[in-house]
Design a protein around this motif. Structure first.
Motif, short mmCIF file in Angstrom:
data_model
loop_
_atom_site.label_atom_id
_atom_site.label_comp_id
_atom_site.label_asym_id
_atom_site.label_seq_id
_atom_site.Cartn_x
_atom_site.Cartn_y
_atom_site.Cartn_z
N ASN A 84 -2.36 -4.37 -0.54
CA ASN A 84 -2.40 -2.92 -0.36
C ASN A 84 -1.19 -2.26 -1.00
N LEU A 86 0.52 1.56 -0.89
CA LEU A 86 0.43 2.85 -0.22
C LEU A 86 1.50 3.81 -0.74
N LEU A 88 3.43 6.93 0.63
CA LEU A 88 3.65 7.54 1.93
C LEU A 88 4.14 8.97 1.79
N GLY A 92 1.58 10.82 6.66
CA GLY A 92 0.35 10.15 6.25
C GLY A 92 0.59 9.24 5.06
N SER A 93 -0.51 8.79 4.47
CA SER A 93 -0.41 7.88 3.33
C SER A 93 -1.66 7.98 2.49
N LYS A 95 -3.76 5.40 -0.17
CA LYS A 95 -3.86 4.06 -0.74
C LYS A 95 -4.16 4.14 -2.23
N THR A 231 1.35 -5.65 2.07
CA THR A 231 1.36 -4.20 1.89
C THR A 231 2.70 -3.78 1.29
N THR A 233 4.82 -0.17 -0.03
CA THR A 233 4.77 1.28 0.03
C THR A 233 5.83 1.90 -0.87
N HIS A 283 7.25 5.50 10.36
CA HIS A 283 6.04 6.07 9.75
C HIS A 283 4.82 5.57 10.52
N ASP A 285 1.90 4.52 9.75
CA ASP A 285 1.24 3.32 9.24
C ASP A 285 2.03 2.06 9.54
N LYS A 288 2.40 1.53 13.83
CA LYS A 288 1.23 1.00 14.54
C LYS A 288 1.16 -0.52 14.45
#
Length: 551
Positions: A84, A86, A88, A92-93, A95, A231, A233, A283, A285, A288
């Motif tokens: 992934n 992203l 940012l 939000g983000s 992809k 991932t 970012t 952030h 994303d 979480k």
């Protein structure tokens, strides 16, 4: 007197540093000739103690070195299954589609690993072949031969007083001589820095460039874990103020590697890299994934990012530079371990051919040629413009131009831009404090984000206090007389371990510079970013520094 007290030992090849480059060189030498005497000297308390890397491993290096690594139980088990990218914003983000990424960015076939544990396993393979591996042996000096060639190193010197004099338990160490000496110290190695200067190895290279990489290991809830997910970012919180980005790698056992890399060419001296890392974890994303988990380790390390044009000459009379001592990280891929391994093998093959021909102490020019024209050069050359474009145009425009350049070279095998120069080094890139606004960082919450000293305790770093400070000031007056009024003394912020402080009296007067060397995690950022280039990092006594378990 101490030099006369030293004993010496003779080897065919002496290798400084038990990272992927040094260990690959040692293994390859013994594969080529089991009768060669090879020694590896590691300053950490054990092999792997000072190894910090992301890390997603491109297996091309290990495949060439030990093709049956799976059968031999290498700790390379978690294949990348999801990739992934992203962008940012604060809340939000977005992809980025994988098909839009240049093919070299694809992580299919790569593995999420602890390079510390991979190096521990590689050391076992080396020892099984007859390599002598000595941890806890910091190499503090270089030894030169009659013709000016590098002849060896001094290792294992202990017991100096804080003023540099010999204490009551002083041990002078030992000289280890080699027909060739390999320096594989990693980024900004203290001996490599001396050799580069002595032999003017960087005269035809662009300036070196670096980033600061900070990493935590987290144990997270099983429902938040996705083994094999990678991932990366870009964007928030740095925005367009500085280059950098993050990684989040889901390893096995419900753990994730959480890291942030900030380019050290940032201009605003008020920028606080460590706090940018801590803020990023809030952030949505990222939070979480981490919420309900716990951080179990922390560390930091400088990262080379100059690329192909910043590589110094890698050979010199009597030896060679390996791995990140040359600067072999592919910046957009955030990978250098495979190139480190390939460089170690190439140096070993050049040294073996020289020894077989009866040579020693000369320049291994075949190694330098292979490094630039072989697999490593082919990996680095197509991405050589990414870092300087980011530096010249900022992360957003630089990313677009760099992406275009990588795609164009993929198709047409040349660059429309030629080779872009970096310009200033990272220290010179630092702007004056008066020209930039201070940055207000939120206070760490103790759940997702942590203060520096608390996090440093998770690096298990340790230094004996009764020894010379291994962070040397060229001029002790510069931090307060120059760096404080002109740059707000950025050492207070760029150090990810809280080593440097400006202390004042209760009324705010009488500023003084304090070095808490016991906190140092050996990242070398101060040696790179100090705007007056007044700090030199040298090795403390062997075995000291961080003790990373699974980095």
């Amino acid at each position: 007197m101490s030099e006369n007290m030293r004993e010496s030992m003779e080897y065919d090849v002496v290798i400084v540093g038990a990272g992927p480059a040094g260990l690959s060189a040692a293994i390859r030498l013994k594969q080529l000739d089991e009768n060669l005497d090879v020694v590896v000297l590691e300053k950490g308390s054990e092999v792997g103690a000072h190894i910090l890397s992301g890390a997603v491993l491109d297996p091309t290096g290990i495949n060439k070195l030990i093709p049956d690594w799976k059968e031999k139980g290498a700790p390379i088990n978690v294949a990348v299954k999801e990739d992934n990218f992203l962008m940012l914003s604060e809340k939000g983000s977005k992809k980025l589609p994988n098909f839009a990424m240049p093919p070299l960015m694809n992580n299919h076939g790569n593995y999420i690993v602890s390079m510390a544990n991979v190096c521990r396993w590689m050391a076992e393979q080396a020892e099984a072949l007859g390599v002598e591996v000595f941890p806890g042996m910091a190499c503090s000096e270089l030894v030169y031969g009659e013709n000016g060639e590098l002849k060896g190193v001094v290792a294992g010197e202990f017991g100096k007083n804080p003023d540099g004099s010999e204490g009551p338990g002083y041990e002078p160490g030992m000289e280890l001589h080699g027909k060739y000496v390999f320096l594989s110290e990693g980024v900004r190695g203290s001996l490599s820095k001396q050799v580069i200067a002595k032999y003017d190895l960087a005269k035809d290279a662009d300036v070196p460039k670096f980033g600061l990489g900070m990493k935590e290991i987290w144990e997270i809830k099983p429902e938040n874990h996705n083994e094999g997910e990678v991932t990366h970012t870009l964007g928030w919180p740095l925005g367009n103020e500085a280059g950098g980005g993050s990684f989040l790698y889901h390893i096995d056992n419900n753990q994730v590697y959480v890291g942030y890399i900030i380019d050290l060419n940032y201009k605003n001296p008020h920028l606080f890299p460590y706090m940018e890392f801590q803020r990023w974890k809030h952030h949505p994303d990222i939070a979480k994934v981490l919420e309900g988990g716990k951080r179990v380790a922390y560390g930091a390390r400088a990262v080379t990012k100059g690329g192909f044009q910043s590589m110094p000459k890698a050979c010199f009379p009597g030896g060679a530079l390996l791995g990140c001592s040359v600067g072999l990280v592919n910046l957009p891929r955030i990978k250098g371990n495979h190139n480190a391994m390939l460089s170690g093998m190439a140096a070993a093959e050049a040294a073996h051919d020289a020894l077989k021909a009866g040579r020693s102490g000369d320049e291994l020019t075949a190694y330098d040629t292979e490094l630039r024209e072989g697999a490593v050069g082919k990996d680095l050359k197509p991405v050589r413009n990414v870092a300087p474009m980011n530096g010249k145009f900022g992360p957003k425009i630089g990313m677009m131009l760099g992406g275009f350049d990588m795609w164009f070279q993929t198709i047409f095998k040349f660059s429309l831009f030629g080779t872009v120069k970096h310009g200033k080094n990272d220290a010179e890139s630092t702007g004056k404090a008066a020209d930039y606004a201070p940055i207000d960082y939120p206070k760490p919450d103790g759940k997702l984000s942590f203060d520096r000293l608390t996090n440093v305790s998770f690096s298990a770093t340790n230094h004996a206090e009764e020894q010379p400070c291994h962070l040397q000031l060229g001029d002790p007056n510069i931090p307060i007389d120059v760096n404080l009024p002109e740059f707000a003394e950025p050492a207070q912020r760029y150090c990810p371990a809280g080593v440097y402080e400006v202390l004042r009296d209760d009324d705010g007067s009488n500023p003084r510079f304090q070095i808490n060397a016991q906190n140092c995690v050996h990242c070398k950022t101060c040696d790179i970013k100090d705007p007056s280039q007044n700090i030199t990092w040298v090795t403390p006594q062997g075995g000291e520094g961080p003790n990373y378990p699974n980095m």
